[in-house]
Design a protein around this motif. Structure first.
Motif, mmCIF file in Angstrom:
data_model
loop_
_atom_site.group_PDB
_atom_site.id
_atom_site.type_symbol
_atom_site.label_atom_id
_atom_site.label_comp_id
_atom_site.label_asym_id
_atom_site.label_seq_id
_atom_site.Cartn_x
_atom_site.Cartn_y
_atom_site.Cartn_z
ATOM 1 N N HIS A 75 -4.780 8.761 0.682
ATOM 2 C CA HIS A 75 -6.104 8.141 0.411
ATOM 3 C C HIS A 75 -6.428 6.708 1.040
ATOM 4 O O HIS A 75 -7.271 6.387 1.151
ATOM 5 N N ASP A 76 -5.356 5.892 1.080
ATOM 6 C CA ASP A 76 -5.386 4.472 1.837
ATOM 7 C C ASP A 76 -4.844 4.595 3.165
ATOM 8 O O ASP A 76 -4.731 3.593 3.788
ATOM 9 N N ARG A 97 0.925 -1.182 -0.169
ATOM 10 C CA ARG A 97 -0.001 0.030 -0.104
ATOM 11 C C ARG A 97 0.868 1.137 0.038
ATOM 12 O O ARG A 97 0.328 2.218 -0.458
ATOM 13 N N HIS A 105 2.194 1.785 -3.835
ATOM 14 C CA HIS A 105 1.074 2.037 -4.562
ATOM 15 C C HIS A 105 0.736 3.388 -4.209
ATOM 16 O O HIS A 105 0.624 4.046 -5.368
ATOM 17 N N ASP A 151 -5.640 6.906 -8.815
ATOM 18 C CA ASP A 151 -5.639 5.882 -8.121
ATOM 19 C C ASP A 151 -6.048 4.578 -8.984
ATOM 20 O O ASP A 151 -5.293 3.498 -9.160
HETATM 21 MG MG MG Z 1 -5.581 3.280 -3.491
#
Ligand code: MG
Length: 379
Positions: free
Chosen positions: A96-97, A64, A67, A194
């Motif tokens: 965002h994550d 993550r 990413h 994304d």
């Molecule tokens: Mg994402």
């Protein structure tokens, strides 16, 4: 940074932070948000959270963290092309994550199921809302407030989706869901960045894992077109370079198409401020043919990678770990340290969800082993 377009968010006109702070020196308000996100605990934990493949399955697979960095790179390119605020787009992308659970979507779905089943009054678990919760309350780094105290514009971008019930409780950042408005263009761009990032890196990781093949991907127009161009141009190219060149070309095509289509929408609606963007229909979009190709790719990845039996075996184990931990803590809160214990059932369930959501894959596996297996046998 290039000149800001009139529809871009301007940090000097920010709607501000929840807690008043003196303006930053030597950097803008949005730069300060980006910097705070990079320094927070939840950001570092992303390194050990699953994207598709569990962290320990191989060192080359995306996590993550990588990413989020790839999303930020793509979003920055888009922001520069469109005259948007690059630092704001980057801040939204990197954050965002932050609320993602261990084990990717499997972990999130199971946590939501557990919350709905065993704490129906606690409001479930939504990972987008959790990302906002991390930056609004869960991080404990600053003397004067909980959370990172980010600008409205960054928080607006982090909250991509939200149920109407939750939107009503969130104050200004939830209003757009009730008024059916859009977020800023910086947020719209980060959202599509994304999608560009995960579609492309999941092809790369999927091929590397051997769970999907180039032959299967040839059935998809977006892959087949670019792959044919690469192997025609460079004969005898080794497999991995051919894949990398194809993915590079696909990302490029998607960024160019998104830029062009978004500029056409801006030309049609002529927003002269971020608020005009919010009142307009969604402005950031792919052209219809590219949208259709990207949707076909998403469907392919869902059917052939995310639901591949090798991934499903991990998904089932991941869900069991999350459920077991949730039930163990809920039935016996004394298993938790005092920081995570609460006085009411609803607050206790929420604290357990916060605690589990904050875990990395490997911490959750270790904790599960410690709670359920004498002698700590391997799972
Ligand atoms: Mg994402």
């Amino acid at each position: 940074m290039t000149a800001l377009a009139p529809y871009a968010c301007d940090p000097s006109l920010s709607r501000g932070r929840l807690h008043h702070e003196p303006p930053p020196v030597g950097r803008s308000e949005f730069q300060r948000d980006r910097d705070r996100i990079i320094h927070c605990n939840a950001f570092r934990l992303l390194e050990y959270k699953t994207q598709v493949f569990i962290n320990h399955e191989g060192d080359l697979f995306r996590t993550r963290l990588t990413h989020s960095i790839e999303v930020a790179q793509i979003a920055r390119s888009l922001a520069r092309n469109l005259g948007l605020h690059e630092d704001l787009t980057e801040a939204i992308s990197l954050a965002h994550d932050l609320g993602h659970t261990p084990f990717g979507h499997a972990g999130q779905d199971e946590l939501n199921t557990c919350m709905r089943e065993f704490a129906p009054d606690a409001g479930g678990f939504e990972h987008n809302l959790q990302s906002l919760r991390v930056v609004d309350t869960l991080e404990e780094r600053y003397a004067a407030f909980n959370g990172l105290n980010l600008c409205f514009e960054t928080r607006e971008g982090i909250l991509k989706h939200c149920s109407l019930k939750h939107a009503r409780q969130l104050g200004s950042v939830g209003e757009r869901f009730l008024m059916r408005q859009q977020p800023s263009l910086e947020a719209q761009i980060a959202n599509l960045a994304d999608e560009i990032a995960y579609n492309n890196h999941d092809i790369d990781d999927g091929l590397r894992s051997g769970l999907i093949t180039i032959e299967q991907l040839q059935m998809l127009e977006i892959f087949a077109t670019h792959y044919a161009q690469v192997v025609t141009r460079y004969r005898n190219l080794d497999r991995q370079r051919a894949i990398s060149e194809t993915i590079r070309a696909m990302i490029n095509t998607l960024i160019i198409d998104l830029t062009r289509t978004t500029l056409e929408h801006i030309e049609t609606h002529r927003p002269d401020s971020p608020d005009a963007v919010r009142r307009s229909p969604p402005l950031a979009a792919f052209s219809p043919p590219i949208r259709a190709q990207a949707d076909a790719l998403k469907r392919f990845l869902l059917d052939n990678l995310y639901r591949h039996h090798a991934v499903m075996r991990m998904t089932v184990k991941a869900r069991r770990i999350v459920r077991d931990l949730f039930m163990a803590y809920l039935n016996e809160p004394r298993l938790l340290s005092a920081t995570w214990r609460r006085d009411t059932a609803v607050e206790q369930a929420r604290a357990i969800a916060d605690y589990i959501a904050g875990m990395t894959d490997r911490f959750a596996i270790k904790e599960h082993r410690e709670l359920f297996q004498m002698g700590g046998a391997q799972i």
